[in-house]
Structure formats: structure tokens, C-alpha cells
Design an enzyme around this catalytic site. Structure first.
Site: not given
Ligand code: GLC
Length: 401
Positions: A28, A34-35, A99, A155, A157, A330, A373
Site C-alpha cells: 500500500y 484512516w491509516d 473512509q 475500511g 472491505d 475483515w 496487517e
Molecule cells: C485495506 C484495509 C483498509 C485500509 C487499506 C490500507 O484495504 O481494509 O481499511 O485502509 O487496506 O491500509
């Protein structure tokens, strides 16, 4: 690790500098909404100026109407698979989704640590606009609950809470991807005719976790507004927070099962899968104590549901859809951000011992398997991205009194 994940530079497409912490260098590499909020909450313990820049960078991507995208591709062009996966705004560099609105809470954490009035004054107008955008655009029935229009907006998914709406009787990775593509195709076609996702009712969910976070965000925003001498905004967001909390109680609380459930679609069909989201209203300090007691004593601390060796699983252990291992996100594993929230919720309702136990078990999990993660709630094995930034929230959990 937070140093390693730092990305700085200048985005020519936006004419803006950036300074943020990506969730993980391997999986990522962009800025996620939100991260970044969680990362700023942790960074304030080590480098408050960098924590402020994290949020200022996020907010510099706000649109004029207040909307803030859930992903910002500051360094463009590099990772087309993500770009294909999301609904991308016309600028080609930001997503068209939201998010969970943790931002006001992250700003409040920085304000509490720094009392930096210039930072607060710079950020408040954008925070007000963002919250008003959510109210004006995501609460069409005016009941105080905001809606999400696709699963990633929560958030969380691939949570089984959305399987029914996504028409996924049996989950496979390819089936899930196809369901997402199906939804985005519908939205693209509608947008071309000037219609918005919520008009279509193809996927609209009044999501319990998103709304608990929104109510808490409005409460933080009210406090920040008052600190800046903006009494009218203080009253506006305090009253919005109460409205959202009360709507969660009136519409999402199931007194028979003692849990909160999402409402799906315009006709607000209650969903029924017990997931970590069902416990999230615990973060609201105004939650009536008899409801907090039921959430905690019947469910959160119940070893058959949410209290395995490495709590808190994202889906209750006794749900048929519970999957403890690697796989679509999730659907059972433990995530550190929800543990962070729930430890706060436990404290807010007088469960200090349980908050400490959850913190100790979270620290044991991260010590054992590293900053991953997500984690197997039964064995503690770590999965998904490595060097995952928000798992450092365990540090903030350990700092709490
Ligand atoms: C995944 C998570 C999401 C988060 C993203 C980046 O998609 O489900 O909540 O923001 O990764 O870490």
C-alpha cells in the site's frame, strides 16, 4: 518502521508538497485516509511536527466542497492495479470514496499533545466542511446516520456483513472482485447521466462502525471548535453527535441479541452478522450503561464470540462466515485499529481491567508476529502486508493511562 514508510516529495499534478506515512511499502504505497489518521495519532508521541504534516497533507487533498478522498495517489502512475480497483475521481489521482471519519479525533489527539493554536486554526475550516459534506451528501433521509456506497468506504472491505448486498452467497476472491466491478459499472453509467450512487440504492449501508466513528468525530470536532472560540460550530457538532448516537440506539440496536447491526438499503433492512462493528458503539461515552454492559459482558469478553486468545476478531467466532486465516479482508482476523478503539471504549465505560488485558494481549500479538496487517485470533499468526503502519497503534494503547 514509521520512518521507513514515510513518503515525501512534490506532486506536480496537484502543485503541492506531500509528507505522509504509507500503510505498507510493499502492498500500500499511497496515502489512505484512516491509516493517516491512525499514523498521526502514533507519530505525535515521537515527532509532533511530522504528525501535523501527515494530517495537513491529507487535508490538502480536500475538494472545495469538503469531500476528502480515501486514497490519494501523490506519486502518480506507479501502481495501476490499485487504480483499477477503486472508483477514481476525474483528476485521476484520488479515489471517489470516503473512509471512516477518524480525522477530527486525530486532530484532537494532536491538539491535546501540542495546544498548537495555529495548527488548529488552519485545519478547523476544512474539518467543518468535511463533516458538513458528509451530513449533506450521505444522509439523504436525514435520520442522523450517514451511508456508505461501497464496502471499502467502511475500511472493512470484504466483511461478510456486505455479502448479501454484494450478492455473494459464496465468497471467492474472483467473485468478490467481479461483484465490485459490477457495482462500479452501475455507478459509472449513472454518473454519466448525472445521478449519484445513493440515488440508485445499489449499495447503501448505514454502517454501525462508520456511524459510531462519525458520532465520536463530531464530538471531537465540537470540543475543538469550542477550544478555538467557535461556539456556534461547537453547538452544531455536539448536537450532530447526539443525533447520530441516538439514531444508532433507536435504529441499529437489537435488544434481543444485545448487539448493533447495519441497516441496508433505502428501506433500512437490519443485517444480522455479528462482527466487530456490532461492538463499536462502545466508543461512545453517551452510550447507556446497560447497553455497554451487554456489549462487553455478553459479547466482547465471551470466549465463544469475541474473546479468543488474541482478541478481537473482526467477525464473531460462532458466525458461519468466520475465517481465522489469510484471505479476503475483515472476515475473522484481528486488526490493531479496532483493538485500539475498543480499548478506549472499555475505558470509557469503566472496564479498566479488560482494557488493560486487551492492551496486553495486543502487545503480545505484535511482539510475537511483528507489525502485520492482520492476525489469526486463535494462533496469533500474522498475515497480509508487512511493516503495516497502523499496527503501531499498540504503542498509543500502551501509553494510555
Ligand atoms: C485495506 C484495509 C483498509 C485500509 C487499506 C490500507 O484495504 O481494509 O481499511 O485502509 O487496506 O491500509
Amino acid at each position: 518502521m514509521l520512518r521507513l514508510n514515510r513518503r515525501t516529495g512534490y506532486a506536480a499534478w496537484a502543485g503541492l508538497p506531500f509528507d505522509f506515512t504509507c500503510p505498507s511499502l510493499s502492498g500500500y504505497p499511497f496515502q489512505w485516509f484512516w491509516d493517516s489518521c491512525f499514523n498521526a495519532i502514533v507519530l505525535r508521541h515521537f515527532d509532533i511536527e511530522r504528525a501535523k504534516r501527515e494530517l495537513l497533507t491529507l487535508m490538502s487533498a480536500a475538494r472545495g466542497d469538503g469531500f476528502i478522498p480515501h486514497v490519494i495517489f501523490w506519486e502518480s502512475g506507479a501502481f495501476p492495479s490499485h487504480v483499477r480497483r477503486y472508483a477514481i475521481a476525474r483528476d485521476g489521482h484520488t479515489s471517489a470514496s470516503i473512509q471512516p471519519p477518524v480525522l477530527a479525533q486525530a486532530v484532537a489527539a494532536i491538539w491535546d499533545s501540542s495546544q498548537d493554536r495555529a495548527f488548529l486554526d488552519a485545519i478547523l475550516p476544512k474539518l467543518w466542511r468535511f463533516h458538513r459534506w458528509l451530513i449533506e451528501n450521505r444522509d439523504p433521509d436525514g435520520d442522523g446516520l450517514i451511508s456508505i456506497v461501497q464496502p471499502d468506504e467502511s475500511g472493512m472491505d470484504a466483511s461478510p456483513r456486505y455479502d448479501r448486498l454484494m450478492k455473494l452467497p459464496q465468497l471467492t476472491r474472483s467473485g468478490y472482485r467481479e461483484a465490485m466491478r459490477r457495482l462500479f459499472r452501475v455507478y459509472r453509467a449513472a454518473r454519466a447521466e448525472g445521478r449519484e450512487p445513493l440515488d440508485l440504492d445499489a449499495f447503501s449501508v448505514e454502517d454501525v462502525a462508520v456511524n459510531a466513528i462519525f458520532a465520536e468525530g463530531c464530538r471531537s470536532l465540537a470540543r475543538l471548535s469550542l477550544a478555538a472560540g467557535a461556539a456556534a460550530a461547537g453547538e452544531e457538532f455536539a448536537s450532530q453527535s447526539r443525533r447520530t448516537s441516538q439514531a444508532l440506539l433507536a435504529k441499529c440496536w437489537d435488544p434481543r441479541r444485545g448487539l448493533f447491526f447495519d441497516l441496508a438499503g433505502r428501506d433500512e433492512r437490519p443485517e444480522s452478522i455479528a462482527a466487530v462493528a456490532s461492538l463499536m458503539p462502545l466508543i461512545l461515552p453517551d452510550l447507556p450503561s446497560e447497553i455497554a454492559t451487554r456489549l462487553v459482558e455478553e459479547h466482547l469478553l465471551n470466549p465463544e464470540e469475541f474473546w479468543p486468545p488474541y482478541p478481537v476478531p473482526s467477525v464473531a467466532l460462532n458466525e458461519p462466515s468466520f475465517m481465522p486465516g489469510r484471505g479476503p479482508l475483515w472476515r475473522g482476523p484481528t486488526w490493531i485499529n479496532t483493538n485500539w478503539w475498543l480499548a478506549r471504549g472499555l475505558r470509557a465505560h469503566g472496564y479498566e481491567g479488560a482494557a488493560q488485558e486487551l492492551t496486553a494481549r495486543t502487545a503480545a500479538l505484535v511482539s510475537r508476529s511483528g507489525f502485520r496487517e492482520y492476525y489469526n485470533p486463535l494462533t496469533g499468526a500474522g498475515y497480509g502486508a508487512r511493516g503495516f503502519a497502523w499496527s503501531t497503534l499498540v504503542v498509543d494503547m500502551l501509553q494510555s493511562p
